[in-house]
Motif scaffolding. Sequence first.
Motif, PDB file in Angstrom:
ATOM      1  N   TYR A  29       0.831  -1.194   0.000  1.00 22.08           N
ATOM      2  CA  TYR A  29       0.000   0.000   0.000  1.00 22.08           C
ATOM      3  C   TYR A  29       0.873   1.256   0.000  1.00 22.08           C
ATOM      4  N   PRO A  30       0.391   2.361  -0.548  1.00 24.33           N
ATOM      5  CA  PRO A  30       1.082   3.647  -0.376  1.00 24.33           C
ATOM      6  C   PRO A  30       1.048   4.049   1.095  1.00 24.33           C
ATOM      7  N   TYR A  31       2.078   4.772   1.522  1.00 24.76           N
ATOM      8  CA  TYR A  31       2.166   5.259   2.903  1.00 24.76           C
ATOM      9  C   TYR A  31       2.253   6.774   2.900  1.00 24.76           C
ATOM     10  N   ILE A  32       1.437   7.414   3.741  1.00 25.27           N
ATOM     11  CA  ILE A  32       1.457   8.867   3.864  1.00 25.27           C
ATOM     12  C   ILE A  32       1.739   9.254   5.310  1.00 25.27           C
ATOM     13  N   ASP A  33       2.825   9.971   5.521  1.00 26.27           N
ATOM     14  CA  ASP A  33       3.214  10.487   6.840  1.00 26.27           C
ATOM     15  C   ASP A  33       2.617  11.885   6.987  1.00 26.27           C
ATOM     16  N   THR A  34       1.442  11.986   7.586  1.00 26.80           N
ATOM     17  CA  THR A  34       0.792  13.294   7.681  1.00 26.80           C
ATOM     18  C   THR A  34       1.530  14.224   8.637  1.00 26.80           C
ATOM     19  N   GLY A  35       2.221  13.642   9.623  1.00 29.37           N
ATOM     20  CA  GLY A  35       3.010  14.476  10.517  1.00 29.37           C
ATOM     21  C   GLY A  35       4.087  15.229   9.754  1.00 29.37           C
ATOM     22  N   ALA A  36       4.649  14.571   8.732  1.00 30.15           N
ATOM     23  CA  ALA A  36       5.659  15.223   7.906  1.00 30.15           C
ATOM     24  C   ALA A  36       5.066  16.391   7.132  1.00 30.15           C
ATOM     25  N   MET A  37       3.792  16.280   6.775  1.00 24.74           N
ATOM     26  CA  MET A  37       3.141  17.379   6.060  1.00 24.74           C
ATOM     27  C   MET A  37       3.022  18.611   6.958  1.00 24.74           C
ATOM     28  N   TYR A  38       2.658  18.394   8.218  1.00 25.24           N
ATOM     29  CA  TYR A  38       2.573  19.522   9.155  1.00 25.24           C
ATOM     30  C   TYR A  38       3.963  20.076   9.474  1.00 25.24           C
ATOM     31  N   ARG A  39       4.943  19.213   9.532  1.00 29.85           N
ATOM     32  CA  ARG A  39       6.310  19.676   9.747  1.00 29.85           C
ATOM     33  C   ARG A  39       6.796  20.496   8.546  1.00 29.85           C
ATOM     34  N   ALA A  40       6.425  20.058   7.349  1.00 29.15           N
ATOM     35  CA  ALA A  40       6.832  20.784   6.142  1.00 29.15           C
ATOM     36  C   ALA A  40       6.231  22.183   6.135  1.00 29.15           C
ATOM     37  N   ALA A  41       4.943  22.278   6.467  1.00 31.78           N
ATOM     38  CA  ALA A  41       4.304  23.589   6.530  1.00 31.78           C
ATOM     39  C   ALA A  41       4.958  24.455   7.601  1.00 31.78           C
ATOM     40  N   THR A  42       5.258  23.844   8.744  1.00 29.92           N
ATOM     41  CA  THR A  42       5.917  24.576   9.829  1.00 29.92           C
ATOM     42  C   THR A  42       7.274  25.099   9.381  1.00 29.92           C
ATOM     43  N   LEU A  43       8.029  24.275   8.674  1.00 25.77           N
ATOM     44  CA  LEU A  43       9.334  24.709   8.180  1.00 25.77           C
ATOM     45  C   LEU A  43       9.188  25.916   7.269  1.00 25.77           C
ATOM     46  N   TYR A  44       8.183  25.905   6.406  1.00 26.66           N
ATOM     47  CA  TYR A  44       7.969  27.049   5.512  1.00 26.66           C
ATOM     48  C   TYR A  44       7.707  28.318   6.326  1.00 26.66           C
ATOM     49  N   PHE A  45       6.842  28.218   7.319  1.00 25.36           N
ATOM     50  CA  PHE A  45       6.536  29.397   8.131  1.00 25.36           C
ATOM     51  C   PHE A  45       7.782  29.911   8.849  1.00 25.36           C
ATOM     52  N   LEU A  46       8.570  29.009   9.393  1.00 24.38           N
ATOM     53  CA  LEU A  46       9.784  29.414  10.107  1.00 24.38           C
ATOM     54  C   LEU A  46      10.797  30.051   9.157  1.00 24.38           C
TER      55      LEU A  46
END
Length: 231
Positions: A29-46
């Motif tokens: 199955y495909p795997y999606i790390d949603t925590g990484a998505m929130y971390r990615a958005a956080t990195l952009y803001f920072l």
Amino acid sequence: MKRITIAIDGLSSCGKSSTAKKVSEHLGYPYIDTGAMYRAATLYFLQNNISSDDQTAVTAALDNIQIGFHRSEAMTNDVYLNGVNIESEIRKMYVSEKVSLFSAIPAVRHLLVAQQQKMGENGGIVMDGRDIGTVVFPKAELKIYLTASPEVRAQRRHLELVEKGENVGLEEIAENLRLRDFNDMNRAESPLIKAEDAVLIDNSEMTFDEQVQLTIDLANQQIYAGELSNS
């Protein structure tokens, strides 16, 4: 064979992502790390000096955030932000310290939840996070809620950071986890809670392989139960 949706939620440093990856590989199955998505958005803001207190600026910036996953040569599912591989950067402590604050903002959650639902609309997916079984896929065939003692979680996170060359004290990690738990569980938008029909797994005294095998066994029960009901 029936393809099911597997939602894995739980506290930080309980092995959600590692377990989800292994289960997805086993099932194909495909795997999606949603925590990484929130971390990615956080990195952009920072990176762009946008404060979590300025929700107007946060909302305005969302149109500039493109998050994707790509399979690396090492066969890892790396996260990309606006075309740049940020897999290593988003795991650093300075991102961990802020991710719960940005994740609590409704506009951020609405955007990423919509993307997550789109990714898994056809089923046959393993997704981990903090609101997968309650908000993103409330009708998932298998929901798991992972937990472990604070001491065990802090030790695991410390080992993970040491292996990556980051020198962070155990007490600082424990405090970071405590604050993240509080923020995740008490935010107004999609708080971290156990879904009523989720299987609770406390892995404080489990090996990683035991945790993975238990999850695979639970998945197979749902897969083959679905086949029997359709036969």
